[in-house]
Motif scaffolding. Structure first.
Motif, short mmCIF file in Angstrom:
data_model
loop_
_atom_site.label_atom_id
_atom_site.label_comp_id
_atom_site.label_asym_id
_atom_site.label_seq_id
_atom_site.Cartn_x
_atom_site.Cartn_y
_atom_site.Cartn_z
N LEU A 160 0.88 -1.17 0.00
CA LEU A 160 0.00 0.00 0.00
C LEU A 160 0.92 1.23 0.00
CD1 LEU A 160 -3.03 0.57 2.42
CD2 LEU A 160 -1.92 2.31 1.05
N ARG A 164 -10.95 4.64 6.65
CA ARG A 164 -9.51 4.46 6.47
C ARG A 164 -9.06 3.11 7.04
NH1 ARG A 164 -7.06 9.26 8.87
NH2 ARG A 164 -6.68 8.20 10.82
N ALA A 168 -7.54 -0.16 4.97
CA ALA A 168 -6.29 -0.85 5.36
C ALA A 168 -6.57 -2.34 5.55
CB ALA A 168 -5.74 -0.24 6.64
N GLU A 169 -7.68 -2.63 6.19
CA GLU A 169 -8.05 -4.03 6.45
C GLU A 169 -8.34 -4.77 5.13
OE1 GLU A 169 -8.08 -6.07 8.76
OE2 GLU A 169 -9.35 -7.63 7.89
N GLN A 199 -7.26 -4.00 2.20
CA GLN A 199 -6.02 -4.15 1.44
C GLN A 199 -5.20 -5.32 1.99
OE1 GLN A 199 -2.64 -3.53 2.28
NE2 GLN A 199 -1.93 -3.75 0.18
N ARG A 200 -5.15 -5.42 3.31
CA ARG A 200 -4.40 -6.53 3.93
C ARG A 200 -5.01 -7.87 3.57
NH1 ARG A 200 -3.56 -3.69 8.51
NH2 ARG A 200 -5.62 -4.22 9.29
N LEU A 233 -1.47 4.94 7.03
CA LEU A 233 -1.96 3.96 6.05
C LEU A 233 -0.83 3.35 5.23
CD1 LEU A 233 -4.79 3.00 5.39
CD2 LEU A 233 -4.99 4.84 3.71
N HIS A 259 2.43 1.70 3.71
CA HIS A 259 3.62 0.89 4.00
C HIS A 259 4.84 1.75 3.68
CE1 HIS A 259 1.01 -2.87 2.96
NE2 HIS A 259 0.64 -2.27 4.06
#
Ligand SMILES: Nc1ncnc2c1ncn2[C@@H]1O[C@H](COP(=O)(O)OP(=O)(O)OP(=O)(O)O)[C@@H](O)[C@H]1O
Ligand SMILES: [Mg+2]
Length: 458
Positions: A32, A174, A178-179, A181-182, A201, A203
């Motif tokens: 990310l 947000r 993030a969740e 995307q993970r 957010l 990486h």
């Protein structure tokens, strides 16, 4: 999922004027990456080039193993949420979300499952039968995001997707992004103006200015080791204080010249770095208790005799951090007042910034700008403190858990130099009053006349 590689991307909308200027970026599979930069710096243009909505003037875009320059957006399996998104006005939320899946002729049951999952994730389940005109701006934005994410693309490009949401919803969505995307492992490029969003957010965070990539690094590294004054002054809220200042070295100390003021800054433990356990202790009448320390398990203690409760211990570890021996009153956890300072040992290692110990003579001579983060500025009340800069309080922002003290340095010449100090707790300082600012050497950043960070990576 896929790696995204931008190689020497240039975009000229008109000859000679580059919206994107030779940007190379390697975004790992499942990463990310957050992109930040001032308005007009080329963020959206770069995103559109990756999506295939804009053709680069030169350079190559790779997604996975393939060069995609000649592929259409559909062929790239990239989803993009635009800054100025548009929904199909005559379709319900459900139909809007289904649309990209129906285009791909997905089976009905799969479509229903995907839509339900995406709607749940973005809090859209109760709104599925509404038309866009029956939604708030924030809700519409979430539908736009849902429509991009429902496809579960290998690459998602989000251009300020939360800009219409209120602060609370923004935090919530947000966290959901993030969740998501993970969980899905989608490679994501996320553009934002929001500092907190960028730091929490990403990486890694890529900073652009005038179409040029300035630095790309994990948030903490970007914050602690900005490569230039632009990055230093862009990130952080409030951002790093940048002062026009000269520096010279006197003995093992450092002298800072800011405007008409000259101030000595202690640079302890010049960094022999030999790592053995050592201890140092110091006490000073006029308040400089110095903790000698070097790398390894060094420890230091400083005590000043003039502070009200003038003892502090300098804890030092392998990273070479020296806590200060502290005198004077404590106000809200932050040292204020007292003249006693036990400055910490700095074992030649970087601590939050670069120590002067790492700069050689030539580099010291090139220092044109000195930077310090607001939270590293130590604020003293009273007048005649050695080793600090005199400043006038301009205004004070009480934020509850902390106070931002905006000051201007005394004797700054024709151009006022401002310094913001962030102190814990609530301080009712009166505008117009005089304060002293101490700038610990270990927290200083140094930049040359071109704004490039001066440091050695030894
Ligand atoms: N279609 C276009 N034609 C001509 N110039 C353009 C076009 N699109 C963008 N530009 C210019 O290219 C530069 C970069 O624009 P871009 O939209 O990428 O900026 P941005 O970083 O996304 O800004 P913002 O944060 O305001 O959205 C700007 O100077 C802009 O005016
Ligand atoms: Mg934009």
């Amino acid at each position: 999922m896929a790696r995204v590689l931008c190689q020497a991307i240039v975009k000229e909308f008109s000859p000679g004027s580059r919206a994107v200027d030779d940007v190379s970026l390697d975004i790992a599979d499942g990463e990310l990456l957050v992109m930040v930069g001032p308005s007009g710096c080329g963020k959206s243009t770069l995103l559109r080039i990756v999506a295939g909505l804009e053709t680069p003037t030169s350079g190559e875009v790779r997604i996975g193993d393939a060069v995609v320059n000649d592929l259409s957006p559909q062929q790239r399996n990239v989803a993009m949420v635009f800054q100025d998104y548009a929904l199909y006005p005559h379709m319900t939320v459900r139909r809007n979300l289904e649309f990209p899946l129906r285009m791909r002729r997905m089976a009905r049951t799969d479509i229903d499952a995907r839509v339900a999952r995406t709607a749940e994730l973005l809090g859209l389940s109760p709104l599925l039968e509404r038309l866009p005109k029956q939604l708030s701006g924030g809700q519409r934005q979430r539908v736009a995001m849902g429509r991009a994410l429902v496809r579960e693309p290998s690459v998602s490009l989000l251009d300020e997707p939360l800009s219409n949401l209120d602060a609370k919803l923004r935090v919530q969505v947000r966290a959901e992004i993030a969740e998501l995307q993970r969980r899905t492992g989608t490679t994501m490029v996320y553009v934002t103006h929001d500092q907190v969003e960028a730091m929490t957010l990403g990486h890694r965070v890529a900073v652009l200015d005038h179409g040029r990539l300035q630095q790309v690094a994990p948030p903490a590294e970007l914050y602690e080791r900005p490569v230039n004054a632009f990055v230093a002054g862009f990130l952080g809220s409030p951002p790093m204080n940048l002062l026009r200042a000269g520096v010279s070295r006197v003995g093992d100390g450092l002298v800072l010249r800011v405007g008409a003021q000259t101030v000595g800054v202690a640079v302890d433990g010049g960094g022999d770095g030999n790592g053995g356990p050592r201890a140092g202790a110091g006490a000073g009448d006029e308040g400089v208790g110095r903790a000698g320390a070097s790398g390894g398990n060094a420890a230091g203690a400083g005590a000043g005799s003039r502070g009200a409760s003038g003892v502090g211990s300098g804890g030092v570890g392998g990273e070479g951090v020296g806590g200060g021996g502290v005198g004077g009153e404590r106000v809200g956890g932050e040292r204020v007042g007292g003249e006693s300072v036990g400055s910490g040992g700095v074992g030649g290692e970087r601590v939050g910034g670069e120590t002067v110990a790492r700069l050689d003579r030539g580099e010291i001579a090139r220092v044109a700008t000195v930077g310090i983060r607001p939270e590293a500025v130590e604020l003293d009340m009273g007048d005649a403190t050695a080793g600090s800069l005199r400043a006038t309080v301009e205004h004070v922002e009480l934020l509850g858990h902390e106070t931002l003290v905006h000051t201007s340095l005394t004797g700054g010449g024709e151009e006022t130099q401002r310094v913001v100090a962030r102190v814990q707790g609530t301080h009712a300082l009166i505008p117009g009053s005089t304060v002293r600012l101490r700038l610990p050497a270990r927290a200083l950043h140094f930049f040359d006349a071109q704004g490039m960070a001066l440091r050695k990576d030894r």
